[in-house]
Each structure stands twice: as C-alpha cells, then as structure tokens.
Design a protein around this motif. Structure first.
Motif, PDB file in Angstrom:
ATOM      1  N   ASP A 105      35.409 102.777 112.630  1.00 20.90           N
ATOM      2  CA  ASP A 105      34.560 101.953 111.687  1.00 20.90           C
ATOM      3  C   ASP A 105      35.011 100.633 111.338  1.00 20.90           C
ATOM      4  OD1 ASP A 105      33.657 100.764 109.311  1.00 20.90           O
ATOM      5  OD2 ASP A 105      33.675 102.724 108.009  1.00 20.90           O
ATOM      6  N   VAL A 106      33.949  99.676 112.033  1.00 19.55           N
ATOM      7  CA  VAL A 106      34.712  98.154 112.199  1.00 19.55           C
ATOM      8  C   VAL A 106      35.020  97.721 110.732  1.00 19.55           C
ATOM      9  CG1 VAL A 106      34.101  96.192 112.890  1.00 19.55           C
ATOM     10  CG2 VAL A 106      33.249  97.970 114.262  1.00 19.55           C
ATOM     11  N   GLU A 107      34.023  98.037 109.576  1.00 23.19           N
ATOM     12  CA  GLU A 107      34.283  97.456 108.362  1.00 23.19           C
ATOM     13  C   GLU A 107      35.518  97.891 107.691  1.00 23.19           C
ATOM     14  OE1 GLU A 107      30.947  98.217 105.523  1.00 23.19           O
ATOM     15  OE2 GLU A 107      29.670  97.977 107.332  1.00 23.19           O
ATOM     16  N   ARG A 108      35.791  99.244 107.875  1.00 21.31           N
ATOM     17  CA  ARG A 108      37.127  99.834 107.167  1.00 21.31           C
ATOM     18  C   ARG A 108      38.435  99.615 108.092  1.00 21.31           C
ATOM     19  NH1 ARG A 108      35.358  99.637 102.269  1.00 21.31           N
ATOM     20  NH2 ARG A 108      33.590 101.131 102.029  1.00 21.31           N
ATOM     21  N   ASN A 109      38.136  99.446 109.468  1.00 24.64           N
ATOM     22  CA  ASN A 109      39.347  99.327 110.465  1.00 24.64           C
ATOM     23  C   ASN A 109      40.006 100.392 110.628  1.00 24.64           C
ATOM     24  OD1 ASN A 109      40.616  97.712 112.680  1.00 24.64           O
ATOM     25  ND2 ASN A 109      42.273  97.015 111.060  1.00 24.64           N
ATOM     26  N   ASP A 110      39.218 101.491 110.642  1.00 23.55           N
ATOM     27  CA  ASP A 110      39.831 102.988 110.558  1.00 23.55           C
ATOM     28  C   ASP A 110      38.814 103.959 111.346  1.00 23.55           C
ATOM     29  OD1 ASP A 110      41.875 104.704 110.712  1.00 23.55           O
ATOM     30  OD2 ASP A 110      41.969 104.881 108.423  1.00 23.55           O
ATOM     31  N   TYR A 111      39.290 104.892 111.680  1.00 26.04           N
ATOM     32  CA  TYR A 111      38.338 106.149 112.194  1.00 26.04           C
ATOM     33  C   TYR A 111      37.609 106.969 110.911  1.00 26.04           C
ATOM     34  CZ  TYR A 111      40.159 105.286 116.561  1.00 26.04           C
ATOM     35  OH  TYR A 111      40.404 104.669 117.732  1.00 26.04           O
ATOM     36  N   ARG A 112      36.311 107.187 111.121  1.00 25.80           N
ATOM     37  CA  ARG A 112      35.672 107.884 110.075  1.00 25.80           C
ATOM     38  C   ARG A 112      34.829 109.162 110.879  1.00 25.80           C
ATOM     39  NH1 ARG A 112      38.498 105.743 107.115  1.00 25.80           N
ATOM     40  NH2 ARG A 112      37.982 104.020 105.477  1.00 25.80           N
ATOM     41  N   THR A 113      34.560 110.151 110.028  1.00 23.08           N
ATOM     42  CA  THR A 113      33.674 111.117 110.681  1.00 23.08           C
ATOM     43  C   THR A 113      32.438 111.149 109.953  1.00 23.08           C
ATOM     44  OG1 THR A 113      35.690 112.515 111.457  1.00 23.08           O
ATOM     45  CG2 THR A 113      33.756 113.709 111.159  1.00 23.08           C
ATOM     46  N   ALA A 114      31.452 111.066 110.598  1.00 26.33           N
ATOM     47  CA  ALA A 114      30.042 111.411 109.937  1.00 26.33           C
ATOM     48  C   ALA A 114      29.317 112.453 110.202  1.00 26.33           C
ATOM     49  CB  ALA A 114      29.214 110.187 110.796  1.00 26.33           C
ATOM     50  N   THR A 115      28.752 113.045 109.241  1.00 27.18           N
ATOM     51  CA  THR A 115      28.162 114.260 109.444  1.00 27.18           C
ATOM     52  C   THR A 115      26.708 113.846 108.586  1.00 27.18           C
ATOM     53  OG1 THR A 115      29.024 115.294 106.968  1.00 27.18           O
ATOM     54  CG2 THR A 115      30.310 115.872 109.302  1.00 27.18           C
ATOM     55  N   ASP A 116      25.812 114.929 108.628  1.00 29.04           N
ATOM     56  CA  ASP A 116      24.296 114.877 108.295  1.00 29.04           C
ATOM     57  C   ASP A 116      24.003 113.541 108.675  1.00 29.04           C
ATOM     58  OD1 ASP A 116      22.304 115.369 106.835  1.00 29.04           O
ATOM     59  OD2 ASP A 116      23.015 115.199 105.002  1.00 29.04           O
ATOM     60  N   CYS A 144      28.889 116.555 114.332  1.00 29.88           N
ATOM     61  CA  CYS A 144      29.902 115.580 113.688  1.00 29.88           C
ATOM     62  C   CYS A 144      30.248 114.563 114.686  1.00 29.88           C
ATOM     63  CB  CYS A 144      31.099 116.366 113.019  1.00 29.88           C
ATOM     64  SG  CYS A 144      30.489 117.491 111.852  1.00 29.88           S
ATOM     65  N   ILE A 145      30.419 113.306 114.246  1.00 29.38           N
ATOM     66  CA  ILE A 145      30.964 112.058 115.020  1.00 29.38           C
ATOM     67  C   ILE A 145      32.033 111.325 114.380  1.00 29.38           C
ATOM     68  CG2 ILE A 145      30.114 110.171 116.133  1.00 29.38           C
ATOM     69  CD1 ILE A 145      27.430 110.890 116.582  1.00 29.38           C
ATOM     70  N   THR A 146      33.420 111.429 115.106  1.00 33.34           N
ATOM     71  CA  THR A 146      34.250 110.715 114.631  1.00 33.34           C
ATOM     72  C   THR A 146      34.214 109.140 115.456  1.00 33.34           C
ATOM     73  OG1 THR A 146      35.453 112.602 114.171  1.00 33.34           O
ATOM     74  CG2 THR A 146      36.797 110.472 114.548  1.00 33.34           C
ATOM     75  N   TYR A 147      34.182 108.273 114.869  1.00 33.61           N
ATOM     76  CA  TYR A 147      34.075 106.834 115.290  1.00 33.61           C
ATOM     77  C   TYR A 147      34.804 106.077 114.809  1.00 33.61           C
ATOM     78  CZ  TYR A 147      31.502 105.631 111.112  1.00 33.61           C
ATOM     79  OH  TYR A 147      31.181 105.384 109.765  1.00 33.61           O
TER      80      TYR A 147
END
Length: 82
Positions: free
Chosen positions: A63-74, A58-61
C-alpha cells in the motif's frame, strides 16, 4: 478488471506487469469500500481465504499510502497503471 472474471495466475501476471494499480475492496476495519494505490513485488501474494476455490480471493499488496503491506478481501475491482 473484475477479479471474478480471471484466474489467479492471470491476475498475478497482470499485477506484476504494472508499475502500480488501484485496488477497491471492502475494508472490515473501516466498515466501507475503500480504494488504495499499490504495487506488486516479491513479498506480495494471492490466496483463497479457505481451501474452497469458491471462497474469496485475498491479495496481499504494498500500500503506497500507508507505506506497508495490506491484505485485501472482498475485492471489487483493480485498475492498473502501465
């Protein structure tokens, strides 16, 4: 870059050396594959979804579009911008 082909430490170093990156992953919220532009900073992190190292990374990064942090899985792919 295919995330299955690299170690966690190598991927973190690679992401932090880029000004930005595009990450493609399956978003459960939308029920489909999505691509997002993001960048890596000191609030970002990588972890396995369980104690088993065979579990998805999992990567928490940021997100430039949402102007917030997101966690990506899969995660399917990550491409960097120098």
């Amino acid at each position: 870059m295919q995330t299955a082909d690299v170690k966690k430490e190598e991927l973190e170093a690679w992401l932090s050396s880029r000004s930005a990156f595009t990450i493609t992953y399956f978003a459960k919220k939308y029920g489909k594959m999505i691509s997002r532009m993001g960048y890596w900073n000191d609030k970002c992190r990588m972890f396995w979804s369980s104690r088993d190292v065979q579990a998805p990374l999992c990567i928490t990064y940021f997100d430039v579009e949402r102007n917030d942090y997101r966690t990506a899985t899969d995660i399917r792919s990550i491409s960097g911008i120098e």
